[in-house]
Motif scaffolding. Structure first.
Motif, PDB file in Angstrom:
ATOM      1  N   ALA A 430       0.818  -1.212   0.000  1.00 57.60           N
ATOM      2  CA  ALA A 430       0.000   0.000   0.000  1.00 57.60           C
ATOM      3  C   ALA A 430       0.852   1.262   0.000  1.00 57.60           C
ATOM      4  O   ALA A 430       0.331   2.342  -0.299  1.00 57.60           O
ATOM      5  CB  ALA A 430      -0.939  -0.002   1.206  1.00 57.60           C
ATOM      6  N   LEU A 431       2.128   1.149   0.324  1.00 56.66           N
ATOM      7  CA  LEU A 431       3.017   2.313   0.303  1.00 56.66           C
ATOM      8  C   LEU A 431       3.495   2.586  -1.111  1.00 56.66           C
ATOM      9  O   LEU A 431       3.424   1.738  -2.001  1.00 56.66           O
ATOM     10  CB  LEU A 431       4.220   2.070   1.219  1.00 56.66           C
ATOM     11  N   LYS A 432       4.036   3.779  -1.311  1.00 60.42           N
ATOM     12  CA  LYS A 432       4.637   4.110  -2.591  1.00 60.42           C
ATOM     13  C   LYS A 432       5.894   3.259  -2.810  1.00 60.42           C
ATOM     14  O   LYS A 432       6.501   2.761  -1.867  1.00 60.42           O
ATOM     15  CB  LYS A 432       5.011   5.596  -2.630  1.00 60.42           C
ATOM     16  N   GLU A 433       6.268   3.106  -4.067  1.00 63.37           N
ATOM     17  CA  GLU A 433       7.435   2.294  -4.386  1.00 63.37           C
ATOM     18  C   GLU A 433       8.701   2.875  -3.758  1.00 63.37           C
ATOM     19  O   GLU A 433       9.579   2.131  -3.296  1.00 63.37           O
ATOM     20  CB  GLU A 433       7.598   2.188  -5.903  1.00 63.37           C
ATOM     21  N   GLU A 434       8.791   4.181  -3.701  1.00 61.70           N
ATOM     22  CA  GLU A 434       9.945   4.823  -3.083  1.00 61.70           C
ATOM     23  C   GLU A 434       9.995   4.540  -1.589  1.00 61.70           C
ATOM     24  O   GLU A 434      11.073   4.301  -1.019  1.00 61.70           O
ATOM     25  CB  GLU A 434       9.888   6.332  -3.340  1.00 61.70           C
ATOM     26  N   ASP A 435       8.832   4.529  -0.933  1.00 62.09           N
ATOM     27  CA  ASP A 435       8.791   4.226   0.495  1.00 62.09           C
ATOM     28  C   ASP A 435       9.071   2.749   0.767  1.00 62.09           C
ATOM     29  O   ASP A 435       9.673   2.407   1.792  1.00 62.09           O
ATOM     30  CB  ASP A 435       7.422   4.614   1.070  1.00 62.09           C
ATOM     31  N   GLN A 436       8.658   1.870  -0.135  1.00 59.09           N
ATOM     32  CA  GLN A 436       8.997   0.454   0.014  1.00 59.09           C
ATOM     33  C   GLN A 436      10.508   0.248  -0.035  1.00 59.09           C
ATOM     34  O   GLN A 436      11.072  -0.511   0.763  1.00 59.09           O
ATOM     35  CB  GLN A 436       8.320  -0.362  -1.084  1.00 59.09           C
ATOM     36  N   LEU A 437      11.160   0.941  -0.962  1.00 59.41           N
ATOM     37  CA  LEU A 437      12.617   0.844  -1.049  1.00 59.41           C
ATOM     38  C   LEU A 437      13.276   1.414   0.200  1.00 59.41           C
ATOM     39  O   LEU A 437      14.275   0.867   0.700  1.00 59.41           O
ATOM     40  CB  LEU A 437      13.109   1.584  -2.297  1.00 59.41           C
ATOM     41  N   LEU A 438      12.708   2.489   0.735  1.00 56.13           N
ATOM     42  CA  LEU A 438      13.239   3.070   1.970  1.00 56.13           C
ATOM     43  C   LEU A 438      13.157   2.078   3.124  1.00 56.13           C
ATOM     44  O   LEU A 438      14.109   1.927   3.901  1.00 56.13           O
ATOM     45  CB  LEU A 438      12.462   4.347   2.310  1.00 56.13           C
ATOM     46  N   VAL A 439      12.029   1.366   3.244  1.00 53.69           N
ATOM     47  CA  VAL A 439      11.864   0.391   4.327  1.00 53.69           C
ATOM     48  C   VAL A 439      12.850  -0.756   4.164  1.00 53.69           C
ATOM     49  O   VAL A 439      13.455  -1.218   5.142  1.00 53.69           O
ATOM     50  CB  VAL A 439      10.408  -0.106   4.360  1.00 53.69           C
ATOM     51  N   ARG A 441      15.790  -0.730   2.646  1.00 57.27           N
ATOM     52  CA  ARG A 441      17.146  -0.259   2.952  1.00 57.27           C
ATOM     53  C   ARG A 441      17.326  -0.028   4.448  1.00 57.27           C
ATOM     54  O   ARG A 441      18.378  -0.336   5.016  1.00 57.27           O
ATOM     55  CB  ARG A 441      17.429   1.036   2.181  1.00 57.27           C
ATOM     56  N   LEU A 442      16.310   0.517   5.094  1.00 61.41           N
ATOM     57  CA  LEU A 442      16.386   0.732   6.535  1.00 61.41           C
ATOM     58  C   LEU A 442      16.501  -0.604   7.280  1.00 61.41           C
ATOM     59  O   LEU A 442      17.243  -0.713   8.262  1.00 61.41           O
ATOM     60  CB  LEU A 442      15.153   1.510   7.001  1.00 61.41           C
ATOM     61  N   SER A 443      15.787  -1.617   6.815  1.00 63.48           N
ATOM     62  CA  SER A 443      15.871  -2.936   7.449  1.00 63.48           C
ATOM     63  C   SER A 443      17.282  -3.491   7.354  1.00 63.48           C
ATOM     64  O   SER A 443      17.822  -4.018   8.345  1.00 63.48           O
ATOM     65  CB  SER A 443      14.876  -3.892   6.785  1.00 63.48           C
ATOM     66  N   GLN A 602      25.802  -1.786   4.248  1.00 60.18           N
ATOM     67  CA  GLN A 602      25.012  -0.590   4.508  1.00 60.18           C
ATOM     68  C   GLN A 602      24.621   0.051   3.181  1.00 60.18           C
ATOM     69  O   GLN A 602      25.461   0.228   2.296  1.00 60.18           O
ATOM     70  CB  GLN A 602      25.810   0.394   5.345  1.00 60.18           C
ATOM     71  N   PRO A 603      23.347   0.407   3.000  1.00 60.64           N
ATOM     72  CA  PRO A 603      22.925   1.001   1.723  1.00 60.64           C
ATOM     73  C   PRO A 603      23.632   2.307   1.398  1.00 60.64           C
ATOM     74  O   PRO A 603      23.693   2.688   0.231  1.00 60.64           O
ATOM     75  CB  PRO A 603      21.419   1.226   1.931  1.00 60.64           C
ATOM     76  N   CYS A 604      24.160   2.984   2.426  1.00 59.22           N
ATOM     77  CA  CYS A 604      24.850   4.248   2.162  1.00 59.22           C
ATOM     78  C   CYS A 604      26.304   4.037   1.757  1.00 59.22           C
ATOM     79  O   CYS A 604      27.016   5.011   1.501  1.00 59.22           O
ATOM     80  CB  CYS A 604      24.791   5.136   3.405  1.00 59.22           C
ATOM     81  N   GLN A 605      26.764   2.787   1.698  1.00 61.76           N
ATOM     82  CA  GLN A 605      28.150   2.491   1.349  1.00 61.76           C
ATOM     83  C   GLN A 605      28.213   2.020  -0.102  1.00 61.76           C
ATOM     84  O   GLN A 605      27.524   1.085  -0.491  1.00 61.76           O
ATOM     85  CB  GLN A 605      28.713   1.406   2.274  1.00 61.76           C
ATOM     86  N   SER A 606      29.050   2.654  -0.910  1.00 60.18           N
ATOM     87  CA  SER A 606      29.172   2.282  -2.306  1.00 60.18           C
ATOM     88  C   SER A 606      30.054   1.048  -2.458  1.00 60.18           C
ATOM     89  O   SER A 606      30.775   0.647  -1.542  1.00 60.18           O
ATOM     90  CB  SER A 606      29.761   3.438  -3.121  1.00 60.18           C
ATOM     91  N   SER A 607      30.008   0.455  -3.651  1.00 58.07           N
ATOM     92  CA  SER A 607      30.834  -0.718  -3.928  1.00 58.07           C
ATOM     93  C   SER A 607      32.315  -0.366  -3.876  1.00 58.07           C
ATOM     94  O   SER A 607      33.132  -1.164  -3.406  1.00 58.07           O
ATOM     95  CB  SER A 607      30.474  -1.286  -5.306  1.00 58.07           C
TER      96      SER A 607
END
Length: 791
Positions: A430-439, A441-443, A602-607
């Motif tokens: 039910a959330l937006k696709e952007e919010d699903q990706l946020l959840v 990544r946060l997990s 971590q999603p904030c860490q690049s390859s």
């Protein structure tokens, strides 16, 4: 009485023989193992400075290093307000009476009057009641959904349950330790006024009972626990709801256009709103229940976390404090076997009988230790604002690796791998696709923090040594403890070395055989078969501490695979020059091959950041030595760098076009394998940490021409698991005989394009893709995986 006296004498003589065996096996010299580097224990669990810089600074307890541990289940007369002979015998009961339980009455009327539920009611009653009135049948539906989801906690029942649980825990465990400094940080975050949301790992079914008990004893009140309804029978669910449990109603997972699903999701959202507004702490498990076959990240946990994120984004509560939590067990309490593998949920009487059996056979002789870890809290609102700036491009595993496996391409794109194994449920859809990706990544971000803060227990170190080292257990145990501490991970033990080794071996006694040899030494022999699988599962708890070095060692092995024979001498391997670009290339390949649930980057860490971190770790541990090539500028020469051509700094996470220059400059940097005497054994040890997973993948590639396709995912995974069992009987390598490894291999091959999924009346079916139907391409896939495995 005579019979009892004879049994006592036999038991004492047996204990005397065991004592003489241990003393003769280990000698009388005692060496203490202290989990400290210098003056202080290594602090673990700092929140991400990139995503939450304000929380990183403000919510850190400055004097945390000076605070020690407390044993939560050690309740004495001093823990009560009373003193005396009778108090010493009733201290558990008096302690449970003195626990502060704030009133946390649920408000069904407020949930009915919430804006989200009111917006849904007209669709359920097209010609219904007037404004502000709720039709009776809709009110009955809302009450039924709320009754399935929650119930007002009963203080009397909570106190009685805490008293009984305290007695049971003292029979099960030697101690349940909690760091006082970590608890201070959580109290500080709670005083800020925002609700606490604890996000935990999931090691045992006991976690959902143990964590509320621990936090209630520390003054945080009644913890609301989001339980998985599949693991509990209706009677057990009714009891857990009265103790503070929450259950997602089944209607919430219906399709988005279902009227029942829309109403259930609105009620659940309103209930979470009221829960956070009231300030009650909430516990969510981010991992699947123990023994569950499938992805590591829990779909139900992401659903509850998505509801919390949505409430904060709407602005009902301005912020929520997220607390990563982890539990470490010496030995996870055994649960009924059909709880994990059968579809039947755990019943109340089944659980009670399992506890009684464990108390009789396991609790008295094999008591273990437990550590509860509370990482640094951080602001959810701050994370939502900062996390979106770290998002980059994403590609599927088939786009990243398949051309390289087939030899059609040699360049690895420096992008994030798109690999989502956790199914998306109704409330998250039910959330937006952007919010699903946020959840999502946060997990991963929080689970990474929880894993990093988990202490390594003595059984994990002992299981790793028995599988991959197995030389002098006393010396190697002390060495591996020190190496773990040097990498910033904590350990959950301290004391005399002999006692620690004895304690670990006693807990692992069903899987090892202790033999006394002629000269008084003690020989530890592994029991072949399922015992090795259990030891491999325990040793995986040590993998996060050495994961970067293990990835780097396997990448170096792959780089040398085409130059030096796999069994070639170490001196011959040390002659080869390894360029930094080639190392980056192999690390990226292995990083994309390994599942995200294992790496937990971590999603904030690049390859590029991860490649550099792996290379730095290899240099720091002494495996790689920088080599100056003729005609190149020395690595330490900083006087003639072209500082005017580029910036002296870059924002963290911004590694796009400007980093191509770094890769070009890295062509002149070369390394050799160190020739120190300890390096060959340490290199082999690091490679073996990843060998169970990589060998399972290699066996899956071999199985491609033997498997019966088409088949369902679960059916093909079962075929592969039987093949792993048969191969282990021939080769003796039981470490990869794990259903989860078989499922990971099937899903990785599906993402890689080796297996393709097509719909059918019986459900999605797997079949071999045309590209990998040929034997040549199957051999290329098998060689691609085999190059990372060190024998």
């Amino acid at each position: 009485m005579l019979e009892a006296r004879l049994q006592t004498q036999q038991r004492s003589s047996q204990n005397g023989r065991e004592t003489s065996l241990w003393s003769s096996g280990f000698g009388m010299k005692l060496e203490a193992v202290t989990p400290f580097l210098g003056k202080y224990r290594p602090f673990v669990g700092r929140c991400c400075q990139t995503c939450t810089p304000k929380s990183w600074e403000s919510l850190f307890h400055r004097s945390i290093m000076d605070l020690g541990f407390c044993n939560v289940i050690l309740v004495k007369e001093e823990n009560t307000r009373f003193r005396g002979w009778l108090v010493r015998r009733l201290c558990y009961f008096l302690w449970s009476l003195e626990q502060h339980i704030p009133p946390c009455q649920d408000a069904p009327q407020k949930i009915v009057e919430s804006a989200g539920v009111q917006n849904v009611i007209p669709g359920r009653a097209p010609g219904g009641a007037g404004a502000g009135q709720v039709p009776s049948h809709v009110k009955r539906d809302i009450q039924r959904i709320l009754g399935h989801m929650q119930a007002p906690p009963r203080p009397v029942l909570i106190r009685l349950f805490s008293w009984a649980l305290l007695r049971i825990l003292n029979c099960f465990f030697l101690n349940v330790q909690l760091h006082k400094g970590q608890m201070k940080m959580v109290h500080k975050a709670a005083q800020a006024g925002s609700p606490l949301v604890l996000l935990s790992t999931h090691k045992s079914l006991l976690d959902g009972i143990l964590l509320p008990f621990v936090l209630l004893s520390q003054g945080l009140g009644v913890l609301r626990v989001a339980w998985d309804p599949r693991t509990c029978s209706p009677i057990l669910r009714a009891l857990l709801k009265k103790l503070g449990g929450l259950f997602l109603p089944p209607e919430a997972s219906l399709s988005l256009d279902s009227s029942e699903g829309v109403l259930a999701r609105a009620v659940v959202h309103a209930a979470v709103e009221q829960l956070l507004v009231s300030g009650q702490p909430l516990l969510i498990f981010l991992e699947e229940p123990p023994g569950a076959q499938g992805p590591r990240l829990s779909a139900l946990g992401q659903t509850w976390l998505g509801l919390v994120v949505q409430v904060v984004q709407v602005g009902v509560v301005p912020d929520a404090m997220l607390v990563p939590v982890a539990i470490s067990y010496d030995l996870v309490p055994d649960a009924p076997r059909d709880t994990y593998h059968a579809s039947a949920p755990l019943g109340l009487w089944t659980g009670a009988l399992a506890v009684l059996r464990s108390l009789r056979g396991w609790g008295c002789s094999r008591r273990a230790c437990v550590r509860v870890h509370l990482a640094q809290p951080f602001s959810l609102h701050e994370y939502i604002i900062n996390a979106r700036s770290c998002w980059g491009s994403r590609q599927t595993l088939e786009q990243l690796l398949q051309p390289i496996v087939l030899g059609q391409c040699t360049v690895v794109p420096d992008t994030e791998k798109e690999q989502e194994w956790t199914p998306v449920t109704g409330p998250l859809l039910a959330l937006k696709e952007e919010d699903q990706l946020l959840v999502r990544r946060l997990s991963r971000h929080v689970l990474n923090a929880s894993t990093a803060s988990s202490a390594v227990m003595s059984t994990a170190i002992m299981a790793t040594l028995l599988l991959f080292k197995h030389q002098k257990l006393l010396g190697e145990f002390s060495w591996l403890t020190e190496e773990t501490l040097l990498r910033g991970f904590d350990v959950g033990f301290s004391g005399q070395l002999q006692c620690l080794v004895q304690h670990a071996l006693s807990l692992l006694r069903p899987h090892v055989a202790l033999l006394r040899v002629q000269q008084g030494d003690l020989l530890v022999v592994l029991r072949p078969g399922p015992g090795l699988t259990h030891l491999a599962h325990l040793s995986s708890e040590l993998l996060p501490a050495f994961l970067s070095e293990a990835v780097g060692a396997c990448a170096v092995r792959a780089l040398l695979a085409g130059r030096v024979p796999p069994e070639g001498p170490w001196e011959l391997q040390g002659i080869e020059l390894l360029s930094q670009n080639q190392l980056y290339h192999q690390i990226l390949l292995l990083m994309h091959l390994l599942p995200q649930d294992l790496l937990l980057l971590q999603p904030c860490q690049s390859s590029y950041c991860y490649c550099q971190e792996v290379l730095d770790r290899l240099i720091q541990c002494g495996l790689l030595v920088a080599e100056e090539t003729p005609g190149s500028r020395p690595a330490c020469d900083t006087g003639r760098q072209r500082l005017s051509a580029k910036l002296l700094w870059k924002p963290s996470g911004d590694f796009t076009d400007s980093d191509s220059d770094d890769f070009e400059e890295a062509e002149g940097r070369y390394f050799r394998l160190s020739q120190q005497s300890r390096c060959p054994d340490f290199f082999l040890f690091l490679c073996r940490l990843l060998s169970p997973l990589l060998k399972a993948f290699a066996q899956a590639a071999t199985f491609l021409h033997q498997g019966q396709l088409p088949d369902t995912e679960s059916g093909y995974a079962e075929q592969l698991f039987r093949f792993l069992e048969a191969t282990a009987q021939e080769e003796g390598f039981f470490e990869c005989v794990d259903p989860n490894l078989a499922i990971s291999a099937v899903w990785t091959f599906r993402d890689l394009g080796v297996l393709q999924q097509t719909p059918s009346p019986a459900g999605p079916m797997l079949h071999l893709s045309r590209t990998f139907a040929s034997g040549d391409n199957q051999e290329k896939l098998e060689w691609f995986i085999q190059q990372f495995i060190c024998g």
